[in-house]
Design an enzyme around this catalytic site. Structure first.
Site, PDB file in Angstrom:
ATOM      1  N   CYS A 135       0.818  -1.295   0.041  1.00 10.74           N
ATOM      2  CA  CYS A 135       0.033  -0.065  -0.006  1.00 10.74           C
ATOM      3  C   CYS A 135       1.018   1.410  -0.046  1.00 10.74           C
ATOM      4  O   CYS A 135       0.412   2.308  -0.293  1.00 10.74           O
ATOM      5  CB  CYS A 135      -0.959  -0.114   1.174  1.00 10.74           C
ATOM      6  SG  CYS A 135      -2.272  -1.377   1.209  1.00 10.74           S
ATOM      7  N   HIS A 260      -2.854   6.947   2.636  1.00  6.22           N
ATOM      8  CA  HIS A 260      -3.312   5.728   2.035  1.00  6.22           C
ATOM      9  C   HIS A 260      -4.828   5.497   2.707  1.00  6.22           C
ATOM     10  O   HIS A 260      -4.926   5.732   3.598  1.00  6.22           O
ATOM     11  CB  HIS A 260      -2.532   4.434   2.655  1.00  6.22           C
ATOM     12  CG  HIS A 260      -2.977   3.304   2.068  1.00  6.22           C
ATOM     13  ND1 HIS A 260      -3.500   2.667   1.081  1.00  6.22           N
ATOM     14  CD2 HIS A 260      -3.347   2.069   2.969  1.00  6.22           C
ATOM     15  CE1 HIS A 260      -4.239   1.558   1.222  1.00  6.22           C
ATOM     16  NE2 HIS A 260      -3.981   1.068   2.457  1.00  6.22           N
ATOM     17  N   ASN A 290     -10.361   0.384  -0.467  1.00  9.05           N
ATOM     18  CA  ASN A 290      -9.025   0.342  -0.279  1.00  9.05           C
ATOM     19  C   ASN A 290      -8.358  -0.280  -1.663  1.00  9.05           C
ATOM     20  O   ASN A 290      -8.489  -1.509  -1.853  1.00  9.05           O
ATOM     21  CB  ASN A 290      -8.596  -0.627   0.912  1.00  9.05           C
ATOM     22  CG  ASN A 290      -7.122  -0.591   1.212  1.00  9.05           C
ATOM     23  OD1 ASN A 290      -6.341  -0.353   0.196  1.00  9.05           O
ATOM     24  ND2 ASN A 290      -6.630  -0.863   2.513  1.00  9.05           N
TER      25      ASN A 290
END
Length: 334
Positions: A135, A260, A290
């Site tokens: 990520c 993020h 996500n």
């Protein structure tokens, strides 16, 4: 991702490695691009698959809807579209790109790499390599691109983050299925007389690598949600501080914060730490889910598209995730 964490011990602070720039030429983001899959999946559909209530998903993650890639939308094809969009935004052509970096943790196989395929599809006469820092992959790739340009090794670097996370999560798993999604976004990095990408503050904590894994036996992501939440929300403050210090900027001088998009509670906790009331905070997770490495550039592109940031604005980008890895840098909005 479960977030009831009161009984968990506070994680130790992370170690931040900071690389200061030498007084050579700078680098800047000249253009941004994105590809968001067409299929929009609301919480009712995701909740039915995971056996939970739709409100349960929003309350615990902040996600209201997410995008799922179609059968023809591969990691590479989405990266190509995002890269093409970034070139168009910069009014640049493929011949100006001599390096392509693909940040991804969801390629279907380890070979061939995706970046070379992206370069070929865009007709870029470029070296191409993949980078997997999960990520925080976009932030890592952007730091590499910045270093390559400043060193004179490259003159035009296309950084693209693309993910098909729906290939690696089980829809019925309430800890992952309703959260993860697909998409791609990228940036064209070019030389600049003034720095538009500031030094990166980054590091890793491999001792916690088992908190987010995809076991080979199952091919499905497993995540210790509460422990990851506590780590991200409480232990990463030094990374934010270091990135601002390296850029010579105070948090109050930032125009936007783009972390993020893992969980809305994490986003809000980190934004609260910055204590900058007028700061525009990216909350792209509400409509995109996500998207791992793609989440930071997708959220950056969304903020610019909305008009909340404009050319030259200082923006703090911050990625963190599996590994565990983390990286942050201040950039100027193209």
């Amino acid at each position: 991702m479960e977030t009831h964490v009161d009984e968990l011990p506070t994680p130790r602070r992370v170690v931040v490695n900071a690389i200061r720039h030498s007084p050579r030429q700078g680098a800047r983001i000249a253009g941004l691009g994105a590809h968001r899959p067409g299929r929009v999946v609301g919480n009712d559909e995701a909740a039915a698959a995971a056996g939970v209530d739709a409100q349960w998903i929003e309350q615990r993650t902040g996600v209201r809807e997410r995008r799922y890639a179609g059968q023809a939308e591969t990691v590479v094809s989405m990266a190509v579209e995002a890269g093409r969009s970034a070139l168009r935004d910069a009014a640049a052509n493929a011949a100006e790109v001599d390096t392509v970096i693909l940040a991804s943790c969801s390629m279907p196989s380890p070979m061939p790499n995706g970046a070379a395929q992206v370069a070929a599809a865009l007709a870029c006469p470029a070296a191409g390599f993949d980078l997997n820092a999960a990520c925080s992959g976009f932030n890592h790739a952007l730091a590499v691109a910045d270093a390559l340009v400043r060193a004179g090794t490259a003159s035009g670097v296309l950084v693209v983050a693309a993910e098909r996370m729906t290939d690696w999560v089980a829809p019925e798993d309430r800890n992952t299925g309703p959260i993860f999604a697909d998409g791609a976004a990228g940036a064209l990095v070019l030389p600049s007389s003034e720095p538009g990408i500031f030094p990166v503050a980054w590091g890793s904590d491999g001792a916690k690598a088992d908190l987010i894994v995809i076991p080979g036996a199952t091919g499905r992501m497993e995540i210790a949600g509460r422990r990851v939440f506590r780590w991200a929300a409480n232990a990463l403050a030094p990374v934010v501080d270091a990135a601002c210090e390296l850029a010579g900027i105070k948090p109050r001088d930032l125009k936007a914060f783009v972390p993020h998009q893992a969980n809305l509670r994490i986003v809000d906790a980190l934004a609260q730490y910055l204590d900058a009331p007028r700061l525009a905070v990216a909350r792209d997770i509400t409509g995109s889910g996500n998207t791992c490495a793609a989440s930071v550039p997708l959220a950056l592109q969304a903020l610019r598209r909305s008009g909340e940031i404009t050319c030259g604005d200082p923006v703090l980008l911050f990625g963190f995730g599996a590994g565990l890895t983390y990286a942050a840098q201040v950039v100027r909005c193209p």
